[in-house]
Design an enzyme around this catalytic site. Structure first.
Site, PDB file in Angstrom:
ATOM      1  N   GLU A  46       0.823  -1.210   0.000  1.00 33.18           N
ATOM      2  CA  GLU A  46       0.000   0.000   0.000  1.00 33.18           C
ATOM      3  C   GLU A  46       0.861   1.265   0.000  1.00 33.18           C
ATOM      4  OE1 GLU A  46      -3.658   1.902   2.696  1.00 33.18           O
ATOM      5  OE2 GLU A  46      -2.419   0.283   3.500  1.00 33.18           O
ATOM      6  N   LYS A 116      -9.127   3.168  -2.626  1.00 31.86           N
ATOM      7  CA  LYS A 116      -9.465   2.537  -1.347  1.00 31.86           C
ATOM      8  C   LYS A 116     -10.845   3.021  -0.902  1.00 31.86           C
ATOM      9  CE  LYS A 116      -7.276   1.650   3.175  1.00 31.86           C
ATOM     10  NZ  LYS A 116      -6.057   1.947   3.967  1.00 31.86           N
ATOM     11  N   CYS A 152      -5.851  -2.877   1.666  1.00 29.20           N
ATOM     12  CA  CYS A 152      -5.660  -2.980   3.117  1.00 29.20           C
ATOM     13  C   CYS A 152      -6.979  -3.053   3.892  1.00 29.20           C
ATOM     14  CB  CYS A 152      -4.779  -1.834   3.605  1.00 29.20           C
ATOM     15  SG  CYS A 152      -4.012  -2.174   5.215  1.00 29.20           S
TER      16      CYS A 152
END
Length: 555
Positions: A46, A116, A152
């Protein structure tokens, strides 16, 4: 176009926050190794181009532009016919908002951008402050394979992976920036198991490695097959590149011949985290070495051992700073510890500066009784000397206070709290003793320090004392450390009430006293140097209590 088989390289890298060019070079080098191994695609962690956590750097447009330019450059390099890349970077969308993005680079282009969706805003994370949340993502096509790219936190709830499975993803590749704390690897595994159970898809978890201020990213990248079995496991606390073979079997992708590196037990993991965090802090900030006061006590001894494991003996310098209360036993133990570690050891007596302070203050203090004020002059004289050595030689001062002491204010501002970094800041005193004995009996691979007893046994077994007055021991003012640490864990980690802690067998008046000390020491902790996060709730990003605070639990 790949249809039934491809090679995936998982790059467990150690980026540096803000070093965009250097981080891009890490990705470039990983891609070259992956190409030599015949890989088709390289997965990195990430925000690998920015480094993680970038915090408010993301609010600086010039920084975001630099990251985006680096991503464009890497994309162009994929025109060479080699592996594609999955990289993480801040990305400014067409709407003008900045996102935490995963990019697929292939054939000279940015083939896909995914944002994200689930931005964490708890514990050490504060991503809602700097990023906009993206929409639920769909899969991307890579040479005939439909890949999901949750980022994540997107896998810590079911919504994103469920959406990807429903829209045709065949394989989930997850860039992660998941920091270490105790038992974190098991927690990650359970989350991944849940997502695999829900989707039936294999999931590859690529995690960052390295220290970043108080955080340590331990790597430990792994994957689960669609049947929840382990596909591969990379090591913790080590950089690396794992090339894995994937084959289509009916409607499913299966990883063949994945590596299975053993994970360290809790003691080794905690030690390695402290060592990695310290080493990266020193090296990434450009210090030539470290210096610390070696008192003959357990805390400075374990910090010296960690520093040697992290940096090598030639970059660790110890100074004994004796005063009239310093025992011959302490002088002997400190010298033995320095000798066992092979580090430079100097002695600088502090009688003259301490007596000088007492002299210039004598008129002002006339008619008062000696107390901790005079004791603290010793600590502050030591702090001044260590900082002078640091200024002169460019060695960063290590501070050595453990979590038990920092909790109750058993530390001196501008004295033993002086320093740039504290490797044991988040270790309770009982953990310090345990890990010191553990390190004497163990020598994990890859550490710079020697094997064998590096912390003399007498340092571990003798009664702890700050030696600021005659015949002083820590237990003159503190309960036994096993009692103190249990109460503190209840108050700090568990946020338990006084009544709940009393039921564990502790004296109510003592709990009230420890709670009071914990609260009034907050102003000291705000001025303390950073240190490695080991527990689930450290002093710093995790625990944000007000300095001015009159609340006391009298339930």
């Amino acid at each position: 176009m790949i249809s039934d088989r491809f090679k995936l390289a998982v790059a467990q890298l150690n980026p540096t926050v803000g070093d965009v060019d250097g981080n891009a070079q890490l990705v470039r080098e990983a891609r070259a190794k992956a190409a030599a191994g015949g890989a088709d695609l390289v997965l990195s962690s990430e925000l690998v181009l920015a480094g993680y956590l970038p915090e408010d750097l993301v609010l600086k447009p010039a920084f975001v532009r630099r990251c985006m330019d680096a991503a464009q450059s890497l994309a162009k390099e994929t025109a060479d016919g080699g592996p594609g890349l999955v990289i993480g970077t801040p990305w400014k969308g067409e709407d003008g908002k900045v996102y935490n993005a995963a990019l697929l680079l292939d054939q000279g282009e940015i083939k896909a951008v995914r944002y994200k969706y689930d931005l964490p805003n708890y514990s050490v994370f504060d991503e809602k402050r700097v990023f906009a949340a993206g929409p639920l993502p769909g899969p991307v096509d890579f040479r005939g394979v439909r890949i999901g790219l949750p980022v994540c936190e997107d896998i810590w709830n079911d919504e994103v992976c469920e959406c990807l499975e429903e829209t045709g993803a065949e394989l989930l590749l997850v860039p992660n920036g998941s920091p270490y704390w105790e038992n974190r690897a098991e927690e990650r595994l359970q989350v991944v198991v849940a997502r695999v159970v829900e989707t039936g898809l294999p999931l590859v978890y690529c995690n960052q490695l390295g220290g970043q201020d108080e955080l340590v990213f331990d790597g430990g990248s792994f994957a689960l097959q669609g049947d929840r079995s382990l596909a591969f496991q990379m090591p913790q606390f080590e950089p690396g590149l794992a090339i894995t073979d994937w084959v289509r079997s009916g409607d499913h992708w299966i990883c063949e011949n994945g590596i299975t590196a053993p994970l360290p037990d809790l003691d080794e993991a905690n030690w390695r985290a402290c060592v990695l965090g310290l080493g990266d802090y020193v090296n990434k900030n450009g210090f030539s070495g470290v210096v610390l006061g070696l008192s003959g006590g357990i805390d400075s001894a374990i910090c010296a051992a960690m520093a040697v494991d992290a940096l090598g003996a030639d970059k660790v310098h110890a100074i004994m700073l004796p005063y009239r209360y310093t025992s011959e036993e302490s002088i002997k133990d400190a010298a033995a510890c320095a000798s066992a570690l092979g580090i430079r050891y100097d002695t600088v007596p502090i009688a003259e500066p301490v007596e000088g302070f007492r002299t210039v203050l004598s008129d002002l203090f006339k008619g008062t009784k000696e107390d901790t004020t005079e004791e603290n002059l010793q600590s502050r004289a030591r702090g001044v000397i260590l900082m002078a050595v640091s200024n002169k030689f460019g060695w960063m001062v290590l501070t050595t206070g453990n979590k038990s002491e920092m909790s109750v204010g058993y530390a001196t501002l501008y004295g033993d709290m002086n320093g740039g970094y504290n490797p044991i800041k988040d270790l309770y005193k009982t953990q310090v003793y345990h890990l010191a004995a553990w390190r004497n009996a163990n020598h994990p691979e890859g550490l710079h320090g020697p094997a064998g007893e590096v912390i003399p046994d007498n340092i571990i077994t003798k009664v702890p004392t700050a030696e600021l007055r005659e015949n002083q021991t820590d237990q003159d003012s503190l309960p036994p450390y096993d009692v103190l640490d249990d109460i503190l864990k209840c108050l700090v980690e568990e946020e338990m009430s006084v009544g709940e802690i009393e039921k564990r067998g502790h004296d109510r008046a003592l709990i009230h006293r420890i709670e009071h000390l914990l609260y009034i020491a907050e102003y000291k902790r705000r001025q303390a140097p950073p240190g490695v996060k080991i527990t689930e709730r450290n002093f710093g990003k995790d625990r944000r209590y007000p300095i001015t605070n009159r609340f006391r639990d009298r339930s």
